[in-house]
Write a protein that holds these residues in place. Structure first.
Motif, PDB file in Angstrom:
ATOM      1  N   SER A 173      23.470  38.841  33.972  1.00 39.86           N
ATOM      2  CA  SER A 173      22.259  39.146  33.207  1.00 39.86           C
ATOM      3  C   SER A 173      21.350  37.928  33.039  1.00 39.86           C
ATOM      4  O   SER A 173      20.146  38.069  32.931  1.00 39.86           O
ATOM      5  CB  SER A 173      22.625  39.728  31.847  1.00 39.86           C
ATOM      6  N   CYS A 174      21.910  36.730  33.012  1.00 39.58           N
ATOM      7  CA  CYS A 174      21.074  35.550  32.822  1.00 39.58           C
ATOM      8  C   CYS A 174      20.892  34.775  34.122  1.00 39.58           C
ATOM      9  O   CYS A 174      20.620  33.566  34.088  1.00 39.58           O
ATOM     10  CB  CYS A 174      21.647  34.662  31.727  1.00 39.58           C
ATOM     11  N   ASP A 175      21.063  35.427  35.245  1.00 41.89           N
ATOM     12  CA  ASP A 175      20.933  34.809  36.572  1.00 41.89           C
ATOM     13  C   ASP A 175      21.692  33.484  36.673  1.00 41.89           C
ATOM     14  O   ASP A 175      21.082  32.426  36.827  1.00 41.89           O
ATOM     15  CB  ASP A 175      19.455  34.564  36.905  1.00 41.89           C
ATOM     16  N   PRO A 176      23.002  33.526  36.582  1.00 38.61           N
ATOM     17  CA  PRO A 176      23.776  32.292  36.607  1.00 38.61           C
ATOM     18  C   PRO A 176      23.753  31.647  37.993  1.00 38.61           C
ATOM     19  O   PRO A 176      23.544  32.329  38.998  1.00 38.61           O
ATOM     20  CB  PRO A 176      25.188  32.767  36.264  1.00 38.61           C
ATOM     21  N   LYS A 177      23.953  30.329  38.006  1.00 42.62           N
ATOM     22  CA  LYS A 177      24.069  29.639  39.288  1.00 42.62           C
ATOM     23  C   LYS A 177      25.488  29.766  39.811  1.00 42.62           C
ATOM     24  O   LYS A 177      25.727  29.687  41.006  1.00 42.62           O
ATOM     25  CB  LYS A 177      23.718  28.164  39.114  1.00 42.62           C
ATOM     26  N   LEU A 178      26.415  29.885  38.883  1.00 39.32           N
ATOM     27  CA  LEU A 178      27.820  29.990  39.285  1.00 39.32           C
ATOM     28  C   LEU A 178      28.472  31.140  38.533  1.00 39.32           C
ATOM     29  O   LEU A 178      28.322  31.266  37.317  1.00 39.32           O
ATOM     30  CB  LEU A 178      28.554  28.679  38.954  1.00 39.32           C
ATOM     31  N   LEU A 179      29.182  31.985  39.291  1.00 40.57           N
ATOM     32  CA  LEU A 179      29.938  33.064  38.660  1.00 40.57           C
ATOM     33  C   LEU A 179      31.417  32.782  38.895  1.00 40.57           C
ATOM     34  O   LEU A 179      31.842  32.592  40.037  1.00 40.57           O
ATOM     35  CB  LEU A 179      29.560  34.408  39.274  1.00 40.57           C
ATOM     36  N   ILE A 180      32.183  32.726  37.826  1.00 35.56           N
ATOM     37  CA  ILE A 180      33.623  32.561  37.972  1.00 35.56           C
ATOM     38  C   ILE A 180      34.261  33.929  37.776  1.00 35.56           C
ATOM     39  O   ILE A 180      34.049  34.566  36.741  1.00 35.56           O
ATOM     40  CB  ILE A 180      34.180  31.566  36.944  1.00 35.56           C
ATOM     41  N   ALA A 181      35.001  34.381  38.757  1.00 39.36           N
ATOM     42  CA  ALA A 181      35.638  35.688  38.664  1.00 39.36           C
ATOM     43  C   ALA A 181      37.148  35.490  38.727  1.00 39.36           C
ATOM     44  O   ALA A 181      37.691  35.072  39.740  1.00 39.36           O
ATOM     45  CB  ALA A 181      35.168  36.585  39.796  1.00 39.36           C
ATOM     46  N   ASP A 182      37.803  35.768  37.596  1.00 35.13           N
ATOM     47  CA  ASP A 182      39.246  35.539  37.505  1.00 35.13           C
ATOM     48  C   ASP A 182      39.968  36.860  37.789  1.00 35.13           C
ATOM     49  O   ASP A 182      40.021  37.729  36.925  1.00 35.13           O
ATOM     50  CB  ASP A 182      39.573  35.015  36.103  1.00 35.13           C
ATOM     51  N   GLU A 183      40.486  37.005  38.977  1.00 41.55           N
ATOM     52  CA  GLU A 183      41.188  38.232  39.380  1.00 41.55           C
ATOM     53  C   GLU A 183      40.395  39.478  39.001  1.00 41.55           C
ATOM     54  O   GLU A 183      40.919  40.351  38.291  1.00 41.55           O
ATOM     55  CB  GLU A 183      42.574  38.292  38.706  1.00 41.55           C
ATOM     56  N   PRO A 184      39.157  39.599  39.454  1.00 44.04           N
ATOM     57  CA  PRO A 184      38.317  40.673  38.929  1.00 44.04           C
ATOM     58  C   PRO A 184      38.769  42.066  39.337  1.00 44.04           C
ATOM     59  O   PRO A 184      38.365  43.051  38.724  1.00 44.04           O
ATOM     60  CB  PRO A 184      36.934  40.372  39.523  1.00 44.04           C
ATOM     61  N   THR A 185      39.614  42.172  40.334  1.00 41.96           N
ATOM     62  CA  THR A 185      39.966  43.507  40.819  1.00 41.96           C
ATOM     63  C   THR A 185      41.437  43.850  40.632  1.00 41.96           C
ATOM     64  O   THR A 185      41.852  44.967  40.930  1.00 41.96           O
ATOM     65  CB  THR A 185      39.633  43.638  42.318  1.00 41.96           C
ATOM     66  N   THR A 186      42.216  42.904  40.121  1.00 43.28           N
ATOM     67  CA  THR A 186      43.663  43.109  40.032  1.00 43.28           C
ATOM     68  C   THR A 186      44.044  44.347  39.238  1.00 43.28           C
ATOM     69  O   THR A 186      44.982  45.058  39.589  1.00 43.28           O
ATOM     70  CB  THR A 186      44.326  41.878  39.398  1.00 43.28           C
ATOM     71  N   ALA A 187      43.302  44.603  38.152  1.00 47.54           N
ATOM     72  CA  ALA A 187      43.704  45.703  37.272  1.00 47.54           C
ATOM     73  C   ALA A 187      43.114  47.045  37.711  1.00 47.54           C
ATOM     74  O   ALA A 187      43.264  48.027  37.009  1.00 47.54           O
ATOM     75  CB  ALA A 187      43.273  45.390  35.836  1.00 47.54           C
ATOM     76  N   LEU A 188      42.421  47.062  38.851  1.00 47.77           N
ATOM     77  CA  LEU A 188      41.699  48.288  39.220  1.00 47.77           C
ATOM     78  C   LEU A 188      42.345  49.004  40.402  1.00 47.77           C
ATOM     79  O   LEU A 188      43.122  48.425  41.165  1.00 47.77           O
ATOM     80  CB  LEU A 188      40.254  47.932  39.579  1.00 47.77           C
ATOM     81  N   ASP A 189      41.980  50.263  40.576  1.00 45.39           N
ATOM     82  CA  ASP A 189      42.440  51.028  41.736  1.00 45.39           C
ATOM     83  C   ASP A 189      41.839  50.458  43.017  1.00 45.39           C
ATOM     84  O   ASP A 189      40.777  49.860  43.000  1.00 45.39           O
ATOM     85  CB  ASP A 189      41.973  52.487  41.619  1.00 45.39           C
ATOM     86  N   VAL A 190      42.521  50.713  44.109  1.00 44.94           N
ATOM     87  CA  VAL A 190      42.124  50.107  45.385  1.00 44.94           C
ATOM     88  C   VAL A 190      40.688  50.485  45.769  1.00 44.94           C
ATOM     89  O   VAL A 190      39.906  49.638  46.194  1.00 44.94           O
ATOM     90  CB  VAL A 190      43.085  50.547  46.500  1.00 44.94           C
ATOM     91  N   GLN A 195      34.606  48.448  45.914  1.00 43.40           N
ATOM     92  CA  GLN A 195      33.237  48.571  45.387  1.00 43.40           C
ATOM     93  C   GLN A 195      32.835  47.336  44.593  1.00 43.40           C
ATOM     94  O   GLN A 195      31.729  46.825  44.719  1.00 43.40           O
ATOM     95  CB  GLN A 195      33.135  49.794  44.475  1.00 43.40           C
ATOM     96  N   ILE A 196      33.767  46.883  43.759  1.00 40.67           N
ATOM     97  CA  ILE A 196      33.471  45.719  42.912  1.00 40.67           C
ATOM     98  C   ILE A 196      33.218  44.485  43.784  1.00 40.67           C
ATOM     99  O   ILE A 196      32.258  43.731  43.566  1.00 40.67           O
ATOM    100  CB  ILE A 196      34.651  45.452  41.942  1.00 40.67           C
ATOM    101  N   LEU A 197      34.062  44.303  44.797  1.00 43.07           N
ATOM    102  CA  LEU A 197      33.905  43.127  45.668  1.00 43.07           C
ATOM    103  C   LEU A 197      32.569  43.196  46.422  1.00 43.07           C
ATOM    104  O   LEU A 197      31.852  42.202  46.526  1.00 43.07           O
ATOM    105  CB  LEU A 197      35.074  43.035  46.649  1.00 43.07           C
ATOM    106  N   ASP A 198      32.258  44.389  46.922  1.00 39.97           N
ATOM    107  CA  ASP A 198      30.972  44.565  47.603  1.00 39.97           C
ATOM    108  C   ASP A 198      29.817  44.172  46.697  1.00 39.97           C
ATOM    109  O   ASP A 198      28.886  43.484  47.110  1.00 39.97           O
ATOM    110  CB  ASP A 198      30.783  46.032  48.015  1.00 39.97           C
ATOM    111  N   MET A 199      29.934  44.630  45.464  1.00 44.09           N
ATOM    112  CA  MET A 199      28.867  44.357  44.508  1.00 44.09           C
ATOM    113  C   MET A 199      28.699  42.853  44.295  1.00 44.09           C
ATOM    114  O   MET A 199      27.590  42.332  44.290  1.00 44.09           O
ATOM    115  CB  MET A 199      29.200  45.051  43.197  1.00 44.09           C
TER     116      MET A 199
END
Lengths: 330, 317, 308
Positions: A173-190, A195-199
């Motif tokens: 939302s604040c147009d970050p220069k760096l996004l840290i994603a800590d296991e963003p998909t581990t808890a989700l269905d395959v 979709q999340i990774l594509d996004m």
């Protein structure tokens, strides 16, 4: 892709003081992320990859946790020497983070809309109305329909996949220069994972945002990473360009990780797994921390820690096997 | 929702009925009565009065009469004060309520603030200090701290009046009256707040400690919110939520008065009324009071249940 | 969901350890690290020694009425002064402590026993037994405890129970009021334990009811019970003092901390002779706070989930 780095971590050490002794969760690591680059940190749970991310965010909790040493250079300033207020103005603004558990990462008693508008109000100095309008745009942007209704709902009313989209919406939302994603998909269905990774990839290409992606899933690494860092027991054991590293893993641990990943069309009788367990972080002695599980273990591995050295094509590894080789070549 | 509520309501009524029977039997069992203990009456007059108040009827019949009247809103007639019990309650209960509401408000205010800060600084010297304070507040005998403070603040230093609600013989009105009441209630309010604040602070502290370890607090920090906002908006809202159930449990304390405090500070509340009636065995009043508290307790429990369901967006009936 | 950081610190501590005795030893070691709890324990021990051993060193234990030494302020011979019969207040406080502590412990033992027994029966057999026991408990919890205590106290007075026996009946009264909340807690614990895997295993093994209850369920309740029992002593001492203060508990000449304060609750003693009532009050306070702090430390060690 430019050559200067956006984030440069130098000799970072993060320790936790427990009743039993000090745990060196992150032990003298260095890495850098260039603008627009996706860097993956790979490793088993407890190897220090999440702690590295939290150290960058300044979210290590005192008094048990402390950053013992190092420099975290972000966009020309050392985050570790900034005042709390200054750091807070960067957090959620220039550096944003999303977490592993979308279900528990949003406040259960505050509406989605209110939680989304908070960073806009603090960092972008929007008033409530502007923020509300922007929230609706953001919800649409992360591919959720009926934004008005979503903004009014509470986290328990949405699915995990939707919540992770909301988390991404908050993060960008604040147009970050760096996004840290800590296991963003581990808890989700395959299916949701893809979709999340594509996004994430899409937002990266739109805004030249860098991503520091933390995962234990080599599939995700192969899909996303430009550059890969492999961690083990708080240390970096190997790093390199993604293609190079997958083609030519040097460190026995990296080799083991790649071998233990099932490959489609190649059914083996038994899936490979690295023998043994991660060593107890309290009992670490001067040695290669992987030596107990390594099939190439030599005498020197038990008594001395191998330094991280350049091998080839910008790839680096910390293993005595290649140290010897290097010595022979000279 | 409705069937759940009906079930709860049914059980509540059952418990109340059983409680009324028990209360009645207990007081009926208590030896001595208002008439026997009164030496001014002649034996003939005593027998007459017994007949008049129905004290010579069998136990069960007396209970049925009492309950029947209670259902018609008649809780009997105080033998000592010669007034209907309900009218007496109405006279005294608001004095009790005044003490209770002020001290409850102070207790919650102090407990929330100190609890939040102590949780935030868990294991600091401040936290340790708070913990000792909490245990101290939970361990003071109420009558002793009352006497002790009267001795120091009222007798020795003469800062505050030792008891009562108004100065004896005072006929102040308006603002002067208000001032006088506030002056008199300061000491009992201090004591009541002190007695309640320990367990509530402890409750908020441990709730907050649970909450600030949650993932969403980390998210709030990651968004760049100030610590004050993280604590008092994101964390406190979650920590206060379970406390809503406590509101119901406060009900008996709000209206039931405090037997000990009102007695010590000679405060004209309903608890004091009970203590006076107890010495002369004014049964209608005693039974009415005990039943009153039992009703409040039961309603409070029911209220807590409902409030919790209303307040938490996650819980659906 | 605890934070990752907690997870990191747990990696080190969650190593398997099976042996039972070492678990107790570990608990004790943890407890010793909690300075506050150790301090609390020290004060409890001190109060016990003071009350049970202290009088042996006092020259005034015979409680002889001494008209020449009436109402003396604290001095070199009488550290806490003397009362209206010329008795040494310090000695009285110590002797009263014996009674107060005994009543506290005995009524705790009794209510823990009744509460555990009924709670365990209710939680284990469920059905009609459970219904009856828990309804009675609910009922007793509905009636305010102070009036209940007062009624019982008044019964004692009217029945002219000899003062020597009153303390035993006070114990009984306190445990009668104390057991319902205990039974509720024990039952709740049992119900959740029943559903756990190791209990399912005992069913598979075909063990008898009694064996299941005594050998497998109750031992799991012991830590919880130790904690509750400890904290209950404090509560019982407080209740006894209230009862005795209002003249409905243990009566003089048997001294308790509560009735010593009651005895001094008149204009002159209250205003002019604080040495008569302040020492017993502080004794109650010191004992109860020490027990509470120690009990809380025990809870941290034995039953960490049950925080609050």
């Amino acid at each position: 892709m430019s050559t200067h780095s956006l984030l440069h971590i130098q000799h970072l050490s993060t320790y936790f003081d427990t009743d039993e002794g000090t745990v060196k969760a992150v032990d003298d690591i260095s890495l850098h992320v260039r603008p627009g680059e996706i860097v993956c940190i790979v490793g088993e749970s407890g190897c220090g990859k999440s702690i590295t991310a939290l150290s960058v965010m300044g979210l290590i909790e005192a008094p048990t946790g402390r950053i013992a040493d190092g420099i975290i250079d972000f966009d020309g300033q050392n985050l570790l020497s900034l005042s709390k207020n200054h750091l807070r103005s960067i957090r959620g603004n220039d550096i944003a983070m999303i977490f592993q558990e979308p279900m528990s990462s949003l406040n259960p008693v505050i509406t989605i809309g209110e939680q989304m508008s908070e960073p806009l109000i603090i960092h972008k100095k929007m008033n409530k109305k502007q923020a509300q309008k922007r929230v609706l745009e953001l919800i649409t942007q992360v591919g959720i329909s009926r934004p008005e209704q979503i903004a009014k709902s509470y986290p328990h009313e949405l699915s995990g996949g939707m919540l992770q989209r909301i988390m991404i919406a908050i993060a960008i939302s604040c147009d970050p220069k760096l996004l840290i994603a800590d296991e963003p998909t581990t808890a989700l269905d395959v299916t949701i994972q893809a979709q999340i990774l594509d996004m994430l990839r899409e937002f990266r290409s739109q805004s030249d945002m860098s991503i520091l992606l933390i995962t234990h899933d080599l599939g995700v690494v192969a899909e996303m990473a430009d550059y890969v860092v492999v961690m083990y027991s708080g240390k970096i054991v190997e790093e390199g360009e993604v293609v190079e590293l997958f083609a030519n893993p040097r460190h026995p641990y990296t080799q083991g990780l790649l071998r233990s990943k099932p490959i489609i069309n190649q059914r083996q009788k038994e899936l490979y797994s690295i023998p043994g367990y991660v060593p107890n972080p309290l009992e670490l002695q001067e040695s290669c921390y992987f030596h107990e599980r390594c099939e190439h273990c030599m005498d020197i591995c038990r008594t001395q820690e191998p330094p991280l050295r350049d091998v080839e094509n910008g790839q680096k590894t910390a293993c005595w096997l290649y140290e010897k080789e290097a010595a022979v070549h000279v | 929702m409705s069937s759940y509520l009906m079930k709860r309501l049914g059980y509540t009524l059952f418990i109340l009925l059983a409680a009324s029977l028990l209360i009645f039997c207990l007081y009926a069992l208590t030896p001595g009565d208002f008439i026997t203990g009164n030496i001014k009456l002649s034996p003939e007059r005593k027998a007459e009065l017994r007949e008049l108040y129905g004290l010579n009827k069998p136990l069960l019949e007396r209970y049925v009469i009492w309950m029947n009247n209670a259902f018609h809103g008649n809780f009997g007639y105080s033998l000592d004060k010669q007034q209907p019990v309900l009218k007496l309650f109405n006279q005294y209960v608001w004095n009790s309520f005044l003490l209770a509401i002020v001290s409850t408000f102070l207790t919650w205010l102090i407990a929330v603030i100190i609890g939040v800060i102590a949780a935030y600084k868990q294991y600091s010297w401040f936290d340790t200090f708070v913990m000792v304070g909490i245990f101290a507040a939970m361990s003071i005998p109420s009558f002793f701290i009352g006497l002790f403070l009267i001795k120091i603040l009222a007798v020795d230093f003469k800062w505050l009046p030792p008891g009562g609600m108004l100065t004896t013989g005072s006929n102040a009105t308006g603002v002067a009256y208000l001032k006088e009441v506030i002056h008199h209630m300061t000491l009992p309010v201090i004591v009541m707040t002190l007695l309640g604040v320990g367990s509530l602070t402890r409750y908020f502290r441990s709730n907050m400690i649970d909450v600030i370890q949650q993932d969403y607090i980390r998210t709030a920090r990651a968004k760049g919110l100030s610590e004050r906002k993280v604590l008092f908006t994101h964390a406190l809202r979650n920590a206060l939520l379970p406390a809503i159930t406590l509101v119901g449990f406060e009900l008996p304390a709000l209206f039931g008065g405090s037997l000990i405090i009102e007695r010590i500070f000679n405060w004209p509340g309903i608890g004091q009324l009970y203590m006076q009636s107890f010495t002369v065995r004014d049964y209608p009043l005693l039974m009415g009071f005990t039943m009153f508290i039992a009703v409040l307790t039961v309603i409070g429990t029911l209220l807590s249940d409902i409030l919790y369901h209303v307040a938490d967006p996650r819980v659906k009936i | 969901m605890p934070s990752i950081q907690a997870e990191v610190t747990n990696v080190a501590t969650n190593r398997p350890q099976a042996v039972k005795s070492s678990l107790w030893r570990q608990s004790i070691r943890k407890l010793l690290k909690n300075k506050l709890a150790v301090g609390g324990f020290a004060v409890v021990v001190f109060m016990f020694l003071l009350c049970f051993v202290g009088p042996l060193f006092s020259p005034y234990t015979d409680n002889k009425v001494n008209m020449t030494m009436m109402n003396k302020a604290p001095n070199i011979h009488h550290w806490l002064g003397t009362d209206k019969l010329g008795r040494d207040v310090l000695t009285r406080v110590m002797q009263a402590g014996r009674i107060s502590l005994t009543v506290g412990i005995a009524s705790m033992v009794l209510s823990v026993f009744i509460g555990t027994l009924l709670g365990a029966i209710a939680g284990y057999y469920r059905g009609i037994v459970d219904q009856v026991i828990m309804r009675i408990a609910d009922l007793l919890l509905t009636i305010p405890s102070l009036p209940l205590l007062f009624i019982f106290g008044a019964l004692l007075s009217e029945w002219k129970v000899p003062t020597d026996y009153r303390m035993y009946i006070v114990m009984l009264i306190l445990s009668l009021v104390g057991w319902p909340s205990l039974a509720r807690m024990v039952r709740g614990q049992l119900l959740s334990l029943r559903e756990r895997e190791f209990m399912q295993a005992t069913i598979v093994l075909g063990l008898r009811d009694r064996r299941k209850l005594v050998n497998h369920l109750l031992p799991n309740l012991v830590p919880l019970l130790i904690v509750i029992a400890t904290l209950n002593i404090g509560g019982a001492i407080l209740s006894e003092s209230v009862l005795s203060f209002f003249g409905l508990g243990v009566m003089p000449p048997t001294p308790t901390w509560g009735n010593m304060i009651d005895a001094a609750n008149n204009m002159i003693d209250f205003q002019e002779r604080p040495w008569l009532w302040v020492p017993p009050g502080f004794s109650i306070f010191a004992t109860v706070i020490a027990i509470n702090i120690f009990g809380d430390g025990l809870r941290d060690v034995l039953d960490p989930k049950q925080k609050r």
